[in-house]
Design a protein around this motif. Structure first.
Motif, PDB file in Angstrom:
ATOM      1  N   MET A   1       3.076  14.018  -1.950  1.00  0.00           N
ATOM      2  CA  MET A   1       3.773  13.243  -0.956  1.00  0.00           C
ATOM      3  C   MET A   1       4.503  12.091  -1.644  1.00  0.00           C
ATOM      4  O   MET A   1       3.954  11.404  -2.490  1.00  0.00           O
ATOM      5  CB  MET A   1       2.739  12.692   0.022  1.00  0.00           C
ATOM      6  CG  MET A   1       3.280  12.490   1.374  1.00  0.00           C
ATOM      7  SD  MET A   1       1.917  12.235   2.529  1.00  0.00           S
ATOM      8  CE  MET A   1       2.880  12.303   3.970  1.00  0.00           C
ATOM      9  N   ALA A   2       5.726  11.852  -1.255  1.00  0.00           N
ATOM     10  CA  ALA A   2       6.533  10.805  -1.890  1.00  0.00           C
ATOM     11  C   ALA A   2       6.187   9.445  -1.298  1.00  0.00           C
ATOM     12  O   ALA A   2       5.884   9.310  -0.120  1.00  0.00           O
ATOM     13  CB  ALA A   2       8.015  11.092  -1.683  1.00  0.00           C
ATOM     14  N   THR A   3       6.228   8.418  -2.151  1.00  0.00           N
ATOM     15  CA  THR A   3       5.966   7.062  -1.677  1.00  0.00           C
ATOM     16  C   THR A   3       7.273   6.278  -1.636  1.00  0.00           C
ATOM     17  O   THR A   3       8.214   6.587  -2.361  1.00  0.00           O
ATOM     18  CB  THR A   3       4.980   6.335  -2.606  1.00  0.00           C
ATOM     19  OG1 THR A   3       5.535   6.287  -3.911  1.00  0.00           O
ATOM     20  CG2 THR A   3       3.639   7.036  -2.641  1.00  0.00           C
ATOM     21  N   HIS A   4       7.318   5.285  -0.827  1.00  0.00           N
ATOM     22  CA  HIS A   4       8.498   4.432  -0.717  1.00  0.00           C
ATOM     23  C   HIS A   4       8.300   3.241  -1.647  1.00  0.00           C
ATOM     24  O   HIS A   4       7.668   2.260  -1.284  1.00  0.00           O
ATOM     25  CB  HIS A   4       8.695   3.959   0.721  1.00  0.00           C
ATOM     26  CG  HIS A   4       8.966   5.077   1.675  1.00  0.00           C
ATOM     27  ND1 HIS A   4      10.174   5.705   1.769  1.00  0.00           N
ATOM     28  CD2 HIS A   4       8.159   5.699   2.560  1.00  0.00           C
ATOM     29  CE1 HIS A   4      10.113   6.651   2.687  1.00  0.00           C
ATOM     30  NE2 HIS A   4       8.902   6.678   3.180  1.00  0.00           N
ATOM     31  N   GLY A   5       8.822   3.309  -2.837  1.00  0.00           N
ATOM     32  CA  GLY A   5       8.661   2.236  -3.810  1.00  0.00           C
ATOM     33  C   GLY A   5       7.432   2.482  -4.665  1.00  0.00           C
ATOM     34  O   GLY A   5       6.457   3.080  -4.235  1.00  0.00           O
ATOM     35  N   SER A   6       7.482   2.024  -5.885  1.00  0.00           N
ATOM     36  CA  SER A   6       6.365   2.249  -6.789  1.00  0.00           C
ATOM     37  C   SER A   6       5.292   1.188  -6.602  1.00  0.00           C
ATOM     38  O   SER A   6       5.567   0.059  -6.190  1.00  0.00           O
ATOM     39  CB  SER A   6       6.851   2.228  -8.237  1.00  0.00           C
ATOM     40  OG  SER A   6       7.347   0.957  -8.554  1.00  0.00           O
ATOM     41  N   ALA A  10       4.362  -3.703  -6.382  1.00  0.00           N
ATOM     42  CA  ALA A  10       3.709  -4.252  -5.192  1.00  0.00           C
ATOM     43  C   ALA A  10       3.337  -5.713  -5.419  1.00  0.00           C
ATOM     44  O   ALA A  10       2.766  -6.069  -6.444  1.00  0.00           O
ATOM     45  CB  ALA A  10       2.463  -3.441  -4.865  1.00  0.00           C
ATOM     46  N   GLY A  11       3.668  -6.576  -4.486  1.00  0.00           N
ATOM     47  CA  GLY A  11       3.352  -7.996  -4.572  1.00  0.00           C
ATOM     48  C   GLY A  11       4.288  -8.780  -5.462  1.00  0.00           C
ATOM     49  O   GLY A  11       3.976  -9.905  -5.855  1.00  0.00           O
ATOM     50  N   GLN A  16       6.144 -14.327  -7.103  1.00  0.00           N
ATOM     51  CA  GLN A  16       7.225 -15.166  -7.616  1.00  0.00           C
ATOM     52  C   GLN A  16       7.397 -16.470  -6.833  1.00  0.00           C
ATOM     53  O   GLN A  16       7.950 -17.427  -7.343  1.00  0.00           O
ATOM     54  CB  GLN A  16       8.554 -14.408  -7.575  1.00  0.00           C
ATOM     55  CG  GLN A  16       8.670 -13.335  -8.626  1.00  0.00           C
ATOM     56  CD  GLN A  16       9.986 -12.582  -8.510  1.00  0.00           C
ATOM     57  OE1 GLN A  16      10.633 -12.628  -7.474  1.00  0.00           O
ATOM     58  NE2 GLN A  16      10.363 -11.893  -9.565  1.00  0.00           N
ATOM     59  N   THR A  17       6.946 -16.498  -5.576  1.00  0.00           N
ATOM     60  CA  THR A  17       7.162 -17.690  -4.767  1.00  0.00           C
ATOM     61  C   THR A  17       6.239 -18.808  -5.212  1.00  0.00           C
ATOM     62  O   THR A  17       5.082 -18.564  -5.557  1.00  0.00           O
ATOM     63  CB  THR A  17       6.901 -17.408  -3.278  1.00  0.00           C
ATOM     64  OG1 THR A  17       5.597 -16.857  -3.138  1.00  0.00           O
ATOM     65  CG2 THR A  17       7.919 -16.434  -2.725  1.00  0.00           C
TER      66      THR A  17
END
Length: 60
Positions: A1-6, A10-11, A16-17
């Motif tokens: 099954m394909a994921t949306h984004g690796s 994640a995070g 970065q904030t």
């Protein structure tokens, strides 16, 4: 099954904030709150909610 984004990304934005400290919240003293509620409910015979003059219920 394909994921949306690796999962390696994640995070990324949250990391970065910059960290900002939260403001200190000062609550009311519980005894003062109880005193205010006593005045409203017992002495002034008010009910919870908005107490408009035309919508007041009679105390039983």
């Amino acid at each position: 099954m394909a994921t949306h984004g690796s999962l390696t990304k994640a995070g990324k934005v949250r990391g970065q904030t910059p960290k900002i400290d939260g403001r200190k919240r000062i609550g009311t003293n519980s005894s003062l709150q109880n005193k205010s509620n006593y005045r409203k409910r017992i002495l002034l015979s008010r009910f919870p909610g908005q107490n408009k003059p035309g919508q007041r219920r009679r105390r039983k």
